[in-house]
Design a protein around this motif. Structure first.
Motif, PDB file in Angstrom:
ATOM      1  N   UNK A  28       0.832  -1.211   0.000  1.00 20.40           N
ATOM      2  CA  UNK A  28       0.000   0.000   0.000  1.00 20.40           C
ATOM      3  C   UNK A  28       0.867   1.261   0.000  1.00 20.40           C
ATOM      4  N   UNK A  29       1.906   1.261   0.813  1.00 21.73           N
ATOM      5  CA  UNK A  29       2.782   2.436   0.896  1.00 21.73           C
ATOM      6  C   UNK A  29       3.484   2.689  -0.436  1.00 21.73           C
ATOM      7  N   UNK A  30       3.936   1.642  -1.099  1.00 20.38           N
ATOM      8  CA  UNK A  30       4.634   1.820  -2.374  1.00 20.38           C
ATOM      9  C   UNK A  30       3.688   2.303  -3.471  1.00 20.38           C
ATOM     10  N   UNK A  31       2.418   1.918  -3.384  1.00 18.79           N
ATOM     11  CA  UNK A  31       1.451   2.372  -4.380  1.00 18.79           C
ATOM     12  C   UNK A  31       1.047   3.824  -4.162  1.00 18.79           C
ATOM     13  N   UNK A  32       1.079   4.294  -2.906  1.00 22.36           N
ATOM     14  CA  UNK A  32       0.579   5.632  -2.585  1.00 22.36           C
ATOM     15  C   UNK A  32       1.666   6.696  -2.484  1.00 22.36           C
ATOM     16  N   UNK A  33       2.894   6.292  -2.119  1.00 21.59           N
ATOM     17  CA  UNK A  33       3.935   7.269  -1.832  1.00 21.59           C
ATOM     18  C   UNK A  33       5.161   6.996  -2.691  1.00 21.59           C
ATOM     19  N   UNK A  34       6.010   8.022  -2.844  1.00 21.42           N
ATOM     20  CA  UNK A  34       7.181   7.864  -3.714  1.00 21.42           C
ATOM     21  C   UNK A  34       8.492   7.751  -2.945  1.00 21.42           C
ATOM     22  N   UNK A  35       8.433   7.578  -1.607  1.00 18.48           N
ATOM     23  CA  UNK A  35       9.674   7.423  -0.856  1.00 18.48           C
ATOM     24  C   UNK A  35       9.988   5.934  -0.664  1.00 18.48           C
ATOM     25  N   UNK A  36      11.266   5.591  -0.472  1.00 18.16           N
ATOM     26  CA  UNK A  36      11.632   4.184  -0.299  1.00 18.16           C
ATOM     27  C   UNK A  36      11.169   3.633   1.041  1.00 18.16           C
ATOM     28  N   UNK A  37      10.823   2.347   1.044  1.00 21.60           N
ATOM     29  CA  UNK A  37      10.373   1.654   2.254  1.00 21.60           C
ATOM     30  C   UNK A  37      11.266   0.433   2.460  1.00 21.60           C
ATOM     31  N   UNK A  38      11.938   0.401   3.607  1.00 20.44           N
ATOM     32  CA  UNK A  38      12.824  -0.713   3.935  1.00 20.44           C
ATOM     33  C   UNK A  38      12.263  -1.480   5.129  1.00 20.44           C
ATOM     34  N   UNK A  39      12.358  -2.786   5.078  1.00 19.93           N
ATOM     35  CA  UNK A  39      11.847  -3.637   6.164  1.00 19.93           C
ATOM     36  C   UNK A  39      13.017  -4.218   6.953  1.00 19.93           C
ATOM     37  N   UNK A  40      12.917  -4.144   8.258  1.00 25.68           N
ATOM     38  CA  UNK A  40      13.871  -4.811   9.140  1.00 25.68           C
ATOM     39  C   UNK A  40      13.143  -6.001   9.739  1.00 25.68           C
ATOM     40  N   UNK A  41      13.552  -7.196   9.341  1.00 25.33           N
ATOM     41  CA  UNK A  41      12.791  -8.417   9.603  1.00 25.33           C
ATOM     42  C   UNK A  41      13.589  -9.347  10.507  1.00 25.33           C
ATOM     43  N   UNK A  42      12.965  -9.733  11.626  1.00 20.10           N
ATOM     44  CA  UNK A  42      13.608 -10.625  12.593  1.00 20.10           C
ATOM     45  C   UNK A  42      13.162 -12.059  12.327  1.00 20.10           C
ATOM     46  N   UNK A  43      14.134 -12.941  12.150  1.00 18.11           N
ATOM     47  CA  UNK A  43      13.861 -14.355  11.892  1.00 18.11           C
ATOM     48  C   UNK A  43      13.778 -15.118  13.212  1.00 18.11           C
ATOM     49  N   UNK A  44      13.023 -16.217  13.253  1.00 10.64           N
ATOM     50  CA  UNK A  44      12.752 -16.894  14.528  1.00 10.64           C
ATOM     51  C   UNK A  44      13.857 -17.837  14.970  1.00 10.64           C
ATOM     52  N   UNK A  45      13.854 -18.127  16.278  1.00 13.08           N
ATOM     53  CA  UNK A  45      14.613 -19.276  16.774  1.00 13.08           C
ATOM     54  C   UNK A  45      14.092 -20.517  16.059  1.00 13.08           C
ATOM     55  N   UNK A  46      14.980 -21.418  15.699  1.00 15.11           N
ATOM     56  CA  UNK A  46      14.551 -22.604  14.955  1.00 15.11           C
ATOM     57  C   UNK A  46      13.709 -23.542  15.830  1.00 15.11           C
ATOM     58  N   UNK A  47      13.834 -23.409  17.172  1.00 15.13           N
ATOM     59  CA  UNK A  47      13.068 -24.265  18.074  1.00 15.13           C
ATOM     60  C   UNK A  47      11.768 -23.615  18.518  1.00 15.13           C
TER      61      UNK A  47
END
Length: 370
Positions: A130-149
């Motif tokens: 939605x943000x990329x369709x509406x706005x012209x500024x870059x959007x970066x995601x900081x994504x945390x991956x889970x413990x494997x257990x």
């Protein structure tokens, strides 16, 4: 002055955002008044928004202003079910986007989330789209991956969420890995307690550096160029010296596995890089800095470098590295595939075996005798 938006999605994103605000409002002092006062230690104009379907997670936040905590009504969360989360986002989409629009225009946005839970992992791809369709500024995601257990549901969520975020139009994904950080830090509890501050420290250093006067300049344009390299994935390294230390050692530590949020050999898997060095002028040997940067650029290609002079400070180094391959991510997907098959097999056994139904069938036609 840069205009920056930082959004924390779901419990994990909320906690990282709260850690960022903790430092912005005084670095860990009492947070009782933080939600009422807006004085921030940023060079930039920074707006923060916490989004969650679980109101209790929002209530746990101590340093984020009340007006920036956005509850999306849906009972008490989505129960790690991404399908429910997607439905809730679609139903409340305009409410969420209105919260962003009311805060004005921006030069850059960061979305913080876990890949494995419910609200964050399901909302983030749709929000970014939605943000990329509406706005012209870059959007970066900081994504945390889970413990494997952490369990099969979280593992399969992480696999599909990360794929969806990459397809959403995000300008880049910065990876942080709970599993890897746990291996460095010891217990799971220690990793949980530490990762929020680790990510916050790196983000704040980056935002500060992009709005600083430097001897050698890196700016938002350079950051965009770095993040556009590789396979759309990146990680961040950091090192802060606690005593007098050669700057080349600080740079090496910021590029080493112990300094990174995601396990990788930067000389083998990185595609582009940005290295920002901060410290007192007496520690900033240009020859040593150039030697280390040339070594890195010889392996990965182009490296942007910035130097920020801060009187009286020991060397600090931030590295932003985009990746052209990620062997650790391949391992995660192998485990996630096993988790998906495990859940599918359990479901099939229940449907086909129906052992509980056989037990119930034994009293068909009978009535209790009292």
């Amino acid at each position: 002055m840069l205009n920056i938006l930082v959004i924390g999605n779901g419990q994990c994103g909320n906690r990282i955002l709260d850690s960022i605000n903790k430092h912005a409002f005084g670095g860990g002092k009492s947070g009782k008044l933080a939600k009422f006062y807006s004085k921030q230690k940023y060079k930039s104009r920074v707006e923060t928004i916490a989004i969650n379907t679980a109101v209790n997670d929002l209530k746990e936040m101590r340093f984020t202003k009340a007006k920036d905590r956005i509850h999306i009504p849906h009972l008490h969360g989505v129960g790690a079910n991404r399908n429910i989360g997607k439905q809730v986002f679609d139903e409340k989409k305009e409410m969420i986007m209105r919260q962003i629009e009311e805060r004005g225009s921006f030069d850059i946005a960061f979305v913080l989330t876990s890949a494995s839970g419910g609200t964050g992992s399901s909302f983030t791809p749709l929000l970014v789209k939605e943000m990329k369709e509406r706005y012209d500024y870059p959007v970066y995601c900081i994504v945390v991956l889970p413990f494997r257990e952490e369990g099969t549901l979280y593992l399969q969520n992480a696999a599909f969420s990360l794929k969806d975020i990459r397809a959403s139009g995000a300008d880049g994904i910065i990876l942080a890995d709970n599993q890897y950080l746990k291996n460095i830090g010891g217990s799971i509890q220690e990793a949980y307690n530490g990762i929020n501050d680790m990510i916050a420290e790196r983000i704040l250093f980056l935002l500060d550096a992009l709005d600083s006067e430097m001897m050698m300049v890196t700016d938002l344009g350079d950051f965009k160029t770095v993040m556009s390299g590789g396979a759309g994935l990146a990680t961040i390294g950091f090192f802060r010296a606690e005593k007098e230390l050669p700057v080349k050692t600080a740079i090496q530590n910021a590029l080493s596995p112990s300094g990174l949020l995601f396990s990788t050999d930067v000389y083998d898997e990185a595609s582009r890089a940005m290295v920002i060095i901060k410290g007192d002028r007496k520690y900033l040997s240009i020859d040593d800095i150039s030697t280390e940067i040339e070594k890195l650029s010889g392996a990965v290609g182009h490296v942007f470098k910035g130097i920020v002079v801060c009187n009286g400070e020991y060397p600090q180094v931030l590295s932003v590295l985009t990746l052209e391959s990620a062997h650790e991510l391949e391992k995660l997907y192998n485990v996630a595939v096993q988790a998906i098959h495990h859940e599918k097999a359990k479901k099939q056994r229940v449907e086909e075996g129906a052992e509980v139904d056989k037990a119930f069938a034994q009293i068909d036609g009978l009535e209790p005798e009292y």
